[in-house]
Design a protein around this motif. Structure first.
Motif, mmCIF file in Angstrom:
data_model
loop_
_atom_site.group_PDB
_atom_site.id
_atom_site.type_symbol
_atom_site.label_atom_id
_atom_site.label_comp_id
_atom_site.label_asym_id
_atom_site.label_seq_id
_atom_site.Cartn_x
_atom_site.Cartn_y
_atom_site.Cartn_z
ATOM 1 N N ALA A 197 0.830 -1.374 0.087
ATOM 2 C CA ALA A 197 0.040 0.101 -0.021
ATOM 3 C C ALA A 197 0.993 1.400 -0.087
ATOM 4 O O ALA A 197 1.785 1.371 0.897
ATOM 5 C CB ALA A 197 -0.852 -0.045 1.283
ATOM 6 N N PRO A 198 0.627 2.106 -1.063
ATOM 7 C CA PRO A 198 1.828 3.166 -1.107
ATOM 8 C C PRO A 198 1.654 4.279 -0.096
ATOM 9 O O PRO A 198 0.470 4.382 0.646
ATOM 10 C CB PRO A 198 1.353 3.946 -2.393
ATOM 11 N N GLN A 199 2.687 5.010 0.550
ATOM 12 C CA GLN A 199 2.483 6.040 1.370
ATOM 13 C C GLN A 199 1.765 7.245 0.797
ATOM 14 O O GLN A 199 1.473 8.051 1.481
ATOM 15 C CB GLN A 199 3.750 6.262 1.882
ATOM 16 N N SER A 200 2.197 7.312 -0.392
ATOM 17 C CA SER A 200 1.460 8.608 -1.263
ATOM 18 C C SER A 200 1.279 8.157 -2.692
ATOM 19 O O SER A 200 1.917 7.313 -3.283
ATOM 20 C CB SER A 200 2.190 9.879 -1.290
ATOM 21 N N ALA A 201 0.364 8.758 -3.552
ATOM 22 C CA ALA A 201 0.168 8.532 -4.872
ATOM 23 C C ALA A 201 1.421 8.783 -5.427
ATOM 24 O O ALA A 201 1.790 8.335 -6.615
ATOM 25 C CB ALA A 201 -1.240 9.231 -5.456
ATOM 26 N N ASP A 202 2.009 10.025 -5.255
ATOM 27 C CA ASP A 202 3.047 10.486 -5.936
ATOM 28 C C ASP A 202 4.319 9.258 -6.019
ATOM 29 O O ASP A 202 4.805 8.946 -6.892
ATOM 30 C CB ASP A 202 3.578 11.655 -5.685
ATOM 31 N N THR A 203 4.610 8.700 -4.689
ATOM 32 C CA THR A 203 5.466 7.908 -4.781
ATOM 33 C C THR A 203 5.304 6.607 -5.406
ATOM 34 O O THR A 203 5.913 6.009 -6.086
ATOM 35 C CB THR A 203 5.790 7.428 -3.249
ATOM 36 N N ALA A 425 11.775 18.194 2.039
ATOM 37 C CA ALA A 425 10.673 17.886 1.002
ATOM 38 C C ALA A 425 10.192 16.684 0.706
ATOM 39 O O ALA A 425 9.033 16.200 0.703
ATOM 40 C CB ALA A 425 11.134 18.488 -0.409
ATOM 41 N N ALA A 426 11.171 15.791 0.963
ATOM 42 C CA ALA A 426 10.935 14.156 0.642
ATOM 43 C C ALA A 426 10.117 13.748 2.010
ATOM 44 O O ALA A 426 9.063 12.963 1.781
ATOM 45 C CB ALA A 426 12.074 13.324 0.438
ATOM 46 N N ALA A 427 10.432 14.226 3.056
ATOM 47 C CA ALA A 427 9.524 13.782 4.115
ATOM 48 C C ALA A 427 8.229 14.195 4.109
ATOM 49 O O ALA A 427 7.281 13.447 4.622
ATOM 50 C CB ALA A 427 10.322 13.947 5.349
ATOM 51 N N GLU A 428 7.909 15.412 3.664
ATOM 52 C CA GLU A 428 6.835 16.206 3.554
ATOM 53 C C GLU A 428 6.159 15.815 2.106
ATOM 54 O O GLU A 428 4.881 16.132 2.094
ATOM 55 C CB GLU A 428 6.795 17.690 3.707
ATOM 56 N N ARG A 429 6.473 15.138 1.363
ATOM 57 C CA ARG A 429 6.018 14.555 0.148
ATOM 58 C C ARG A 429 5.571 15.797 -0.789
ATOM 59 O O ARG A 429 4.790 15.994 -1.371
ATOM 60 C CB ARG A 429 4.838 13.745 0.210
ATOM 61 N N LEU A 430 6.342 16.949 -0.830
ATOM 62 C CA LEU A 430 6.254 18.015 -1.480
ATOM 63 C C LEU A 430 6.865 17.694 -3.015
ATOM 64 O O LEU A 430 7.626 16.760 -3.350
ATOM 65 C CB LEU A 430 7.231 19.278 -1.091
ATOM 66 N N THR A 431 5.879 18.002 -3.954
ATOM 67 C CA THR A 431 6.264 17.835 -5.517
ATOM 68 C C THR A 431 6.455 19.370 -6.221
ATOM 69 O O THR A 431 5.788 20.407 -5.618
ATOM 70 C CB THR A 431 5.114 16.971 -6.089
ATOM 71 N N TYR A 432 6.997 19.396 -7.147
ATOM 72 C CA TYR A 432 7.434 20.551 -7.898
ATOM 73 C C TYR A 432 6.967 20.283 -9.362
ATOM 74 O O TYR A 432 7.697 19.720 -10.092
ATOM 75 C CB TYR A 432 8.814 21.034 -7.737
ATOM 76 N N ASP A 433 5.956 20.958 -9.734
ATOM 77 C CA ASP A 433 5.524 20.274 -10.837
ATOM 78 C C ASP A 433 4.698 21.436 -11.746
ATOM 79 O O ASP A 433 3.774 21.084 -12.510
ATOM 80 C CB ASP A 433 4.289 19.275 -10.813
#
Length: 458
Positions: A197-203, A425-433
């Motif tokens: 089960a993923p921790q986030s959809a982005d991951t 940013a990785a810990a907070e699952r920030l993305t730059y898109d």
């Protein structure tokens, strides 16, 4: 997003230079990333502040501490470079490069388009930079990146960026097969992480993209093996386990635990003449040898009767080799020639000692001792720069130009700050898109693992 502009110039030797200006209206994830380091490589910034790719007919460079944007380029073979110029910079830049003739050197400023290849290439270059320059440090609290995970993501990105390369064999960064072969031990843990089960959809999307690119690359190149066949079947018949996993627990730490050992003093007794910290110039030894902390190198000068001795201690990197490496400390006393002290790794430290000429440590005043660490045969020499451009650095409250090693130290501090921001940013699952250029700023899978609570017990 508004286009940025680049300057395209033909030099007297026939090479074409593409100089990228900052992206209009764009900034790095944290604007402070550019506050304490130079962005113009022409004034001699340390090489660890630049990400580099060797591609067909050219070398591409990005300022690691700068805002996301198109690369600068040195084009030495326009014919080979035309295969990717349009896809990387857009039609205007490709045409401008094509139009540079053998007449008088000239230049033109043209608009560059943000493209998907530009984003992927920037990310690939940043990944190679991280593999070489990531400032892993126990005392600084910056965990090392899992090399096999980063290696597989680099393999996937290299395959995605194949348009940049050709078959001439002069492009060391065109190494998909080598990366897969070297780091295939991480394939099964990556599959487990993706199936859970993923921790986030982005991951989850990032994991699937990396795995599918590796599968396609292996099929294209003709690689085979049980792990690659397992990857193919897993992608074909995914059945999520539905149970969350801690990715850090899936990957073996090659260096084992990393705890500071107490250890005994190198020498008991004797009169301490002087002690201090040395210079930790990352350029002078390969990655994975020495902890990246600024104060990782320390030394003590002692008087033992009529003898004079220098003792050096260096905090080891978590993955530092334990034997067979001729790492040395280079000692200068009062501006004199170098004295080299062989270093041996014991637990978490490199240590060494050597007698010095008593005359070097004589006199009534304290000696001026400079100590650095290097690997003979690898060492490019101490960092040096030419004329300094005061506008290229903001050293804080001082308005004086920053020369030589002081400049390199400021840049190392900026790199450490960048690593911490990326881990946060990785810990907070920030993305730059916001644009293709910003793709490079998203966390690598290895950074996501390092930012987890179990990473190296940081």
């Amino acid at each position: 997003m508004a286009r940025t502009h680049v300057d395209v110039t033909r030099r007297e030797d026939g090479t074409i230079r593409i100089d990228a200006a900052p992206v209009a209206g764009s900034a790095a994830p944290d604007d402070e990333a550019t506050g304490s380091a130079a962005q113009d490589e022409a004034v001699g910034d340390p090489d660890f502040t630049r990400a580099v790719l060797d591609v067909a007919g050219a070398v591409l460079t990005w300022p690691v501490l700068g805002a996301p944007g198109p690369p600068s380029a040195e084009v030495h073979d326009r014919g080979r470079a035309q295969q990717w110029l349009w896809a990387l910079y857009g039609e205007r830049v490709a045409t401008a490069v094509h139009d540079r003739t053998a007449a008088e050197p000239d230049g033109v400023r043209v608009a560059a388009d943000p493209t998907d290849l530009a984003g992927s290439a920037a990310r690939l270059a940043l990944g190679h930079w991280a593999a070489r320059w990531w400032p892993a440090s126990y005392p600084d609290g910056i965990p090392a990146l899992e090399a096999d995970v980063l290696g597989l993501e680099l393999a996937a990105l290299t395959h995605r960026c194949q348009q940049l390369f050709d078959g001439e064999g002069d492009q060391p960064d065109d190494c998909t097969a080598e990366l897969i072969e070297e780091h295939r031990d991480a394939l099964d843990p990556l599959i487990q992480w993706w199936r859970a089960a993923p921790q986030s959809a982005d991951t989850a999307r990032q994991l699937e993209s990396v795995l599918r690119l590796i599968d396609h690359a292996a099929d294209t190149i003709g690689l085979d093996g049980p792990d690659l066949r397992h990857l193919w079947s897993s992608l074909d018949q995914r059945s999520p386990a539905g149970v969350p996993v801690d990715p850090g627990s899936l990957f073996a730490r090659h260096g084992g635990g990393y705890a500071l050992a107490a250890g005994e003093q190198l020498v008991a007794g004797g009169r301490v003449i002087a002690r201090g910290s040395g210079t930790n110039d990352w350029r002078r030894y390969p990655p994975g040898f020495v902890d990246a902390a600024e104060d990782a190198v320390s030394w003590t000068a002692r008087a033992l009767g009529a003898r004079r001795r220098i003792e050096v201690e260096v905090v080891a990197h978590t993955a530092a080799p334990s034997a067979g490496v001729p790492l040395v400390a280079e000692v200068h006393v009062n501006g004199g020639g170098p004295n080299r002290v062989p270093l041996t790794r014991t637990d978490d430290r490199w240590t060494g000692r050597a007698d010095l000429d008593p005359g070097l440590l004589g006199g009534t005043g304290p000696p001026r001792i400079e100590v650095g660490v290097l690997l003979p045969g690898f060492d490019p020499g101490p960092f040096d720069v030419g004329p300094f451009d005061p506008g290229s650095f903001d050293p804080g409250s001082s308005s004086d130009p920053v020369p030589g090693e002081d400049r390199a130290r400021v840049a190392r501090d900026a790199i450490r700050a960048l690593a911490r921001r990326r881990l946060n940013a990785a810990a907070e699952r920030l993305t730059y898109d916001t644009s293709p250029y910003d793709v490079s700023w998203g966390p690598f899978l290895a950074e996501t693992i390092a930012a987890g609570p179990t990473s190296e017990d940081y």
